[in-house]
Enzyme design. Sequence first.
Site, PDB file in Angstrom:
ATOM      1  N   CYS A   2      45.471  13.658   6.021  1.00  0.00           N
ATOM      2  CA  CYS A   2      46.445  14.107   5.616  1.00  0.00           C
ATOM      3  C   CYS A   2      47.391  14.913   6.517  1.00  0.00           C
ATOM      4  O   CYS A   2      46.529  15.483   7.411  1.00  0.00           O
ATOM      5  CB  CYS A   2      46.261  14.835   4.050  1.00  0.00           C
ATOM      6  SG  CYS A   2      45.169  13.903   3.031  1.00  0.00           S
ATOM      7  N   ARG A  27      48.347  10.530  11.829  1.00  0.00           N
ATOM      8  CA  ARG A  27      47.280  11.057  11.424  1.00  0.00           C
ATOM      9  C   ARG A  27      46.301  10.043  10.493  1.00  0.00           C
ATOM     10  O   ARG A  27      45.264  10.200  10.024  1.00  0.00           O
ATOM     11  CB  ARG A  27      47.307  12.405  10.799  1.00  0.00           C
ATOM     12  CG  ARG A  27      47.602  13.694  11.869  1.00  0.00           C
ATOM     13  CD  ARG A  27      48.012  14.818  10.988  1.00  0.00           C
ATOM     14  NE  ARG A  27      46.996  15.456  10.175  1.00  0.00           N
ATOM     15  CZ  ARG A  27      46.371  16.334  10.792  1.00  0.00           C
ATOM     16  NH1 ARG A  27      46.664  17.027  11.809  1.00  0.00           N
ATOM     17  NH2 ARG A  27      45.337  16.976   9.965  1.00  0.00           N
ATOM     18  N   GLU A 485      32.198   2.561  24.391  1.00  0.00           N
ATOM     19  CA  GLU A 485      33.740   2.590  24.175  1.00  0.00           C
ATOM     20  C   GLU A 485      34.708   1.641  24.078  1.00  0.00           C
ATOM     21  O   GLU A 485      35.410   1.329  23.168  1.00  0.00           O
ATOM     22  CB  GLU A 485      33.971   3.714  25.209  1.00  0.00           C
ATOM     23  CG  GLU A 485      35.698   4.293  25.205  1.00  0.00           C
ATOM     24  CD  GLU A 485      35.887   4.764  24.030  1.00  0.00           C
ATOM     25  OE1 GLU A 485      35.222   5.169  22.926  1.00  0.00           O
ATOM     26  OE2 GLU A 485      37.318   5.004  24.006  1.00  0.00           O
ATOM     27  N   GLU A 492      38.457  -1.214  16.518  1.00  0.00           N
ATOM     28  CA  GLU A 492      39.362  -0.203  15.782  1.00  0.00           C
ATOM     29  C   GLU A 492      40.765  -0.764  15.729  1.00  0.00           C
ATOM     30  O   GLU A 492      41.207  -0.469  14.489  1.00  0.00           O
ATOM     31  CB  GLU A 492      38.994   1.197  16.225  1.00  0.00           C
ATOM     32  CG  GLU A 492      39.813   1.568  17.291  1.00  0.00           C
ATOM     33  CD  GLU A 492      39.676   3.027  17.509  1.00  0.00           C
ATOM     34  OE1 GLU A 492      39.926   3.905  16.664  1.00  0.00           O
ATOM     35  OE2 GLU A 492      39.553   3.386  18.524  1.00  0.00           O
ATOM     36  N   LYS A 607      43.694  10.068  12.672  1.00  0.00           N
ATOM     37  CA  LYS A 607      43.613  10.620  13.812  1.00  0.00           C
ATOM     38  C   LYS A 607      42.391  11.825  13.814  1.00  0.00           C
ATOM     39  O   LYS A 607      41.786  11.840  14.748  1.00  0.00           O
ATOM     40  CB  LYS A 607      44.804  11.027  14.255  1.00  0.00           C
ATOM     41  CG  LYS A 607      45.144  11.645  15.739  1.00  0.00           C
ATOM     42  CD  LYS A 607      44.772  10.618  16.753  1.00  0.00           C
ATOM     43  CE  LYS A 607      44.518  11.389  18.210  1.00  0.00           C
ATOM     44  NZ  LYS A 607      43.751  10.124  18.954  1.00  0.00           N
TER      45      LYS A 607
HETATM   46  C1  F6R Z   1      38.409   6.345  18.509  1.00  0.00           C
HETATM   47  C2  F6R Z   1      38.820   7.757  18.208  1.00  0.00           C
HETATM   48  C3  F6R Z   1      37.797   8.638  17.322  1.00  0.00           C
HETATM   49  C4  F6R Z   1      37.589  10.044  17.791  1.00  0.00           C
HETATM   50  C5  F6R Z   1      36.782  10.756  16.846  1.00  0.00           C
HETATM   51  C6  F6R Z   1      36.473  12.343  17.414  1.00  0.00           C
HETATM   52  O1  F6R Z   1      39.448   5.970  19.334  1.00  0.00           O
HETATM   53  O2  F6R Z   1      39.661   8.413  18.526  1.00  0.00           O
HETATM   54  O3  F6R Z   1      36.365   7.744  17.472  1.00  0.00           O
HETATM   55  O4  F6R Z   1      37.019  10.022  19.208  1.00  0.00           O
HETATM   56  O5  F6R Z   1      37.175  10.665  15.475  1.00  0.00           O
HETATM   57  O6  F6R Z   1      37.678  12.925  17.387  1.00  0.00           O
HETATM   58  P1  F6R Z   1      37.910  14.282  18.156  1.00  0.00           P
HETATM   59  O7  F6R Z   1      37.648  14.020  19.348  1.00  0.00           O
HETATM   60  O8  F6R Z   1      39.166  14.687  17.423  1.00  0.00           O
HETATM   61  O9  F6R Z   1      36.690  15.043  17.408  1.00  0.00           O
END
Ligand code: F6R
Length: 612
Positions: A2, A27, A485, A492, A607
Amino acid sequence: MCGIIGYTGKEKACPILLDGLRHLEYRGYDSAGVAVENSDREDHPIEIVRVKGRLQALTEKTNDGASVEGRCGIGHTRWATHGEPTELNAHPHAAKDRRVVVVHNGIIENFQELREVLTRRGYEFHSQTDTEVVAHLLDAYYQGDALDAIARAVTRLRGTFALGILFREEPGVIYAVRKDSPMIIGRAESGNLIASDVPAILKYTRNVCYVKDLEIVRLTEDSIRFFSIDKEEIQKEFTTVQWDADAAEKGGYAHFMLKEIHEQPKAVADTIHPRLKDGRVDLSELGFEESEIASLRRIQMAACGSAYHVCVTGSYVLEKLTGIPVDVDLASEFRYREPVIEPNTLMVVVSQSGETADTLAAMRYAQQKGVPVLAIVNVVGSSIAREADKVLYTWAGPEIAVATTKAYSTQLAACYLLALYIAQIRGTMTDEAISSHVEELLSLPGKIERLLEEKERIQWLANKFSAERDIFFIGRGLDYASSMEGSLKLKEISYIHSEAYAAGELKHGTISLIEKGTLVVGVATQPQLVEKEISNMVEVRSRGACVLGITSYGNYTIEDHDDFTIYIPKTADCFYPSLVVIPLQLLAYYVSLARGLDVDKPRNLAKSVTVE
Ligand code: F6R
């Protein structure tokens, strides 16, 4: 997850709230709403407008914000947790007669219990959300003193929250409070703002202050005051965010993801350059004593999603270059498996947002066990950055697309820097080896640039494969980490089922899934493993697979065993993941594009994952 925005000032609030919400769309959300208080009318009513679905609907319903009067308001994009994404469940939520109106990020774990108590006291609930409980709870405690009501209410809440609150009896005032969910305050020319994330307010100000857990903030048009949970006034410093407003715009690219893919040469250069001096790595910014590094016996890494893949890569590189054993865990598993953490362990967590709930919990677990935590983080002032013992910032700038690209690349670069720095101090690499690796590091941005120039060919391949049902990625060692990756990136945003396998595992079950025409992406960059990887490619090809090989220039025999080949420039063995990921990101991007999907905002994803 959110998003929250709030504004009180001289301008009309609704257009500012809508603009802030637009910058928070990335987000992830499924409904949106605003509440605006009109102090110009004697009864200063609070108008609430909410919609299910996209922000565009809210923009239309409010005529671009023009139809909602008032200069003080709060807005929200909701990512459903408690209750479906409906207009009724969308925020803001209000107590009776709109005496209190609330937007909330996070999860109130004891909402059911509070709901029962409040229902017994005569409060009526109109939504299925946990947030509505907060509005009623605040109302129940409100006796003409908003600060007191907030201080009392938050002590009853269990879980995570960032709250933006309006009290109808205090026109022109916004209150904010948080626990384990981000909240920032911005001071702008025309007024003051609250937001869950920097991009929401970058257009108006770069002068921000990060709210800490259980601090309460009171904002008016021309004042910002901070209080502790004991209602004592506290003084806080404002800082200038380095990101500029353009960084949060698409800048001519069709999507944020494509823009961010292209920003990688600069982001990687910005992350490594300040840390390289005279052919050596200088991480004195971390403030380690040499003796601390010398006495390290183990490194434990943990993160989520792509950041976890960075940890897998980092573990290979750290172990190889420093000789220190490295363990890697998914943060969500680590936090609950009660891992044994020995003394002289360094915990390393990796996070772009610095707010990922599981990573934060993993870090706190390690701290409780008495070991220091080094966090590789992109967002300055985020929870993980604030709580870690040491922070190695990645300088990727704001990452807006849900699928990470440039943050991933800078996290890899940060891991290389850390490995070389530890190797330097422990003497596990010769001076020559260090300086040749430093030279290679310096050449990575240019090599990434070269790979980006080949995007048309990748787009051609992506168009060819965009109708696949299943795509497999295989690799060994570091190439396995890159495969994970590549597979995540593809699934996704393209919604094509995909798996990554350690190539040596195929014969233990997975190969039965290969049938005529199945696409297998084989990554083969590690010199000592190329031949073995090619044998695995031959195995799947002889069972009908169509093979896309990714290898470095020079390994031309691969063409006898694959259907298509992508060549990448040569580099030091342990830096190949930084180059392999570029075609993999482009492949995912163009497949998603060819399928006509929402590249930047894939379904069901957010996000920043601030809940478990
Ligand atoms: C995939 C992606 C997610 C993040 C994960 C961790 O493209 O972006 O898998 O890598 O949610 O997020 P952070 O790095 O913000 O802890």
